[in-house]
Each structure stands twice: as C-alpha cells, then as structure tokens.
Design a protein around this motif. Structure first.
Motif, PDB file in Angstrom:
ATOM      1  N   THR A 211       7.565   9.477   3.693  1.00  0.00           N
ATOM      2  CA  THR A 211       6.133   9.288   3.475  1.00  0.00           C
ATOM      3  C   THR A 211       5.754   7.817   3.559  1.00  0.00           C
ATOM      4  O   THR A 211       6.472   6.945   3.063  1.00  0.00           O
ATOM      5  N   GLN A 212       4.604   7.559   4.161  1.00  0.00           N
ATOM      6  CA  GLN A 212       4.091   6.199   4.276  1.00  0.00           C
ATOM      7  C   GLN A 212       3.174   5.890   3.085  1.00  0.00           C
ATOM      8  O   GLN A 212       2.284   6.672   2.762  1.00  0.00           O
ATOM      9  N   TYR A 213       3.418   4.745   2.480  1.00  0.00           N
ATOM     10  CA  TYR A 213       2.605   4.273   1.361  1.00  0.00           C
ATOM     11  C   TYR A 213       1.836   3.040   1.817  1.00  0.00           C
ATOM     12  O   TYR A 213       2.424   2.134   2.409  1.00  0.00           O
ATOM     13  N   PHE A 214       0.550   3.035   1.491  1.00  0.00           N
ATOM     14  CA  PHE A 214      -0.337   2.020   2.044  1.00  0.00           C
ATOM     15  C   PHE A 214      -0.635   0.888   1.065  1.00  0.00           C
ATOM     16  O   PHE A 214      -0.654   1.085  -0.156  1.00  0.00           O
ATOM     17  N   GLY A 215      -0.897  -0.282   1.646  1.00  0.00           N
ATOM     18  CA  GLY A 215      -1.366  -1.417   0.883  1.00  0.00           C
ATOM     19  C   GLY A 215      -2.883  -1.397   0.775  1.00  0.00           C
ATOM     20  O   GLY A 215      -3.544  -0.497   1.308  1.00  0.00           O
ATOM     21  N   PRO A 216      -3.445  -2.400   0.083  1.00  0.00           N
ATOM     22  CA  PRO A 216      -4.890  -2.421  -0.166  1.00  0.00           C
ATOM     23  C   PRO A 216      -5.717  -2.841   1.049  1.00  0.00           C
ATOM     24  O   PRO A 216      -6.932  -2.684   1.040  1.00  0.00           O
TER      25      PRO A 216
ATOM     26  N   TYR B  59      -2.129  -0.190  10.657  1.00  0.00           N
ATOM     27  CA  TYR B  59      -3.248   0.650  11.071  1.00  0.00           C
ATOM     28  C   TYR B  59      -4.524  -0.181  10.971  1.00  0.00           C
ATOM     29  O   TYR B  59      -4.574  -1.200  10.283  1.00  0.00           O
TER      30      TYR B  59
ATOM     31  N   LEU C  54      -4.798  -2.149   7.659  1.00  0.00           N
ATOM     32  CA  LEU C  54      -3.969  -1.547   6.621  1.00  0.00           C
ATOM     33  C   LEU C  54      -2.505  -1.588   7.030  1.00  0.00           C
ATOM     34  O   LEU C  54      -2.169  -1.307   8.181  1.00  0.00           O
TER      35      LEU C  54
ATOM     36  N   LEU D 199      -9.427   5.733  11.305  1.00  0.00           N
ATOM     37  CA  LEU D 199      -8.108   5.142  11.056  1.00  0.00           C
ATOM     38  C   LEU D 199      -7.260   5.254  12.313  1.00  0.00           C
ATOM     39  O   LEU D 199      -6.966   6.352  12.774  1.00  0.00           O
TER      40      LEU D 199
ATOM     41  N   PHE E 277      -3.689   4.007  14.420  1.00  0.00           N
ATOM     42  CA  PHE E 277      -2.352   3.414  14.400  1.00  0.00           C
ATOM     43  C   PHE E 277      -2.291   2.235  15.364  1.00  0.00           C
ATOM     44  O   PHE E 277      -2.836   2.302  16.467  1.00  0.00           O
TER      45      PHE E 277
ATOM     46  N   TYR F 170       4.335  -0.128   9.085  1.00  0.00           N
ATOM     47  CA  TYR F 170       3.309   0.312  10.029  1.00  0.00           C
ATOM     48  C   TYR F 170       2.033  -0.501   9.810  1.00  0.00           C
ATOM     49  O   TYR F 170       1.695  -0.843   8.684  1.00  0.00           O
TER      50      TYR F 170
ATOM     51  N   GLN G  17      -8.806   0.347  10.302  1.00  0.00           N
ATOM     52  CA  GLN G  17      -9.855   1.274   9.887  1.00  0.00           C
ATOM     53  C   GLN G  17     -11.208   0.640  10.160  1.00  0.00           C
ATOM     54  O   GLN G  17     -11.543  -0.412   9.595  1.00  0.00           O
TER      55      GLN G  17
END
Lengths: 113, 113
Positions: free
Chosen positions: B101-106, B35, B91, B43, B45, B33, B37
C-alpha cells in the motif's frame, strides 16, 4: 486501458444518515488491486482499504463497509451513521500490473449537523 | 512512526524559474512515487522509484520535469522553466515495496505566477 469512474461528484447528507459512494472500474487484467483513500480538508490522502481481485469478501471496519463485486466491476463504500468528521473527498483507485495508482475523480462528501 | 514528509509545504514562483520539491519517505520503504493533483486533471501519476532507479517515468508531462532519489531514501522532483499550468499540489507516496500500500505525504502546493 484502465479507468476508474466515480459518478457522484458531490453528496450532501445530514448527520446519522447512511451514505454509499460508488466506484466502477475498468481493467483487462485478471490481477489488480482496488483502494479507497480519504482526503479531508487538511489535504493529506489517508489510506482506508485495499482489496485484491481474488478476494471478493466484503469488509466492515467500524462504521465503514466496502462491497466488492467483480460481476459489475464495482467497489462501493458505505458509511453508516455518518458524522461531520466524515466530510472529505473520497477517492477510489485501481492498480494493475504496474505500480501506479489510477484514481477516480473523487466524491466530495459533506455531512451537516 | 513518522509518515511521509514533504517540503516546502507551499511554493510560489515566477514563470520561467526552476523549482525543487523534496520528499522524505517512511523509513524502510523501498518504493517512492510522485503524483500531481490539479483541479482540471485530478490525481495523476508522475514517476515511480524502486530504490534509486525509476522503472516508470511514464507520467512525467514534459522534459522540464525530472526526479531523482538518492541513498534509497530522499527524492527530489525538479521542474525547470516553470509554466502556469504546472500549478498544482505535488504529492509524494511511499510503500514498503512496490506491491504494498502507498502512503501519502501532505503535499507541496506549487503556484506559478
């Protein structure tokens, strides 16, 4: 339409105080998922919890607890005995039949010593 | 294990130039995904991939934005003819499958001058 409201823009507490972050959601779906993410000053979104709409059981994880109430469409987050490291922006998010997360505007929590 | 990685971490470009942002998901995650910000919009999508196809592109703000994913792994978000309003943190997140569950990068911080 789906919507997440985090009415508290900023909260400031002194260390060791308890603090509750509010989250109110709107959706017409009967199946949906709610999430909380933490965004510390470093910027990366950190996953905290996920609940589905059929599980209203409250959850406790260490100093963190979550209260899910479908009757009031709320999914509130409480930090007990707050610490300086809890300072961050906290986001509540909703996912329904699609796969995109719909985020609230976030609550900025500042914990001072 | 390794989390989601994104590059570059920061990108400064001039208005009208094209930019490419890269995302490496967690190994084995089939869903990816993007996103955005920003201060004004929070935030948002942008697009979702399952494997190499994008079933949901509904969040892409204009036809200047495109994304692809190859080999079911790395994804590139391309913004053509950048505008100042494109300035934001982009993001990327991944999940084992779309229901997880979605896990995000930096994130990549994009600044358009």
């Amino acid at each position: 339409a789906q919507k997440v409201t985090q009415a508290q823009t900023e909260i400031s507490v002194v260390e060791k105080e308890d603090v509750t972050l509010d989250c109110v959601y709107e959706t017409r779906d009967t199946t949906y998922y709610l999430f909380w993410y933490k965004q510390p000053p470093s910027g990366e979104l950190v996953f905290l919890i996920r609940r589905n709409s059929f599980d209203e059981q409250n959850e406790i994880s260490g100093r963190y607890s979550w209260n899910f109430q479908k009757s009031t469409s709320s999914f509130n987050f409480t930090i007990t005995a707050s610490q300086v490291v809890d300072s961050a922006v906290y986001f509540c998010a909703l996912r329904n039949s699609g796969y995109a997360l719909n985020f609230g505007k976030g609550t900025s929590l500042l914990v001072t010593p | 294990g390794a989390g989601v990685s994104q590059s570059p971490s920061n990108k400064v470009t001039e208005k009208g130039k094209d930019v490419e942002l890269r995302c490496d998901p967690i190994s084995g995650h089939t869903a990816l995904y993007w996103y955005r910000q920003s201060l004004g919009q929070g935030l948002e999508f942008l697009i979702y991939f399952q494997g190499n196809s994008a079933p949901d592109k509904s969040g892409l703000p204009s036809d200047r934005f495109s994304a692809e994913r190859t080999g079911g792994s790395v994804s590139t978000l391309t913004i053509q003819r950048t505008q100042q309003e494109d300035s934001a943190v982009y993001l990327c997140a991944s999940s084992l499958d779309p229901d997880n569950t979605q896990y995000f990068g930096p994130g990549t911080r994009l600044t358009v001058l």
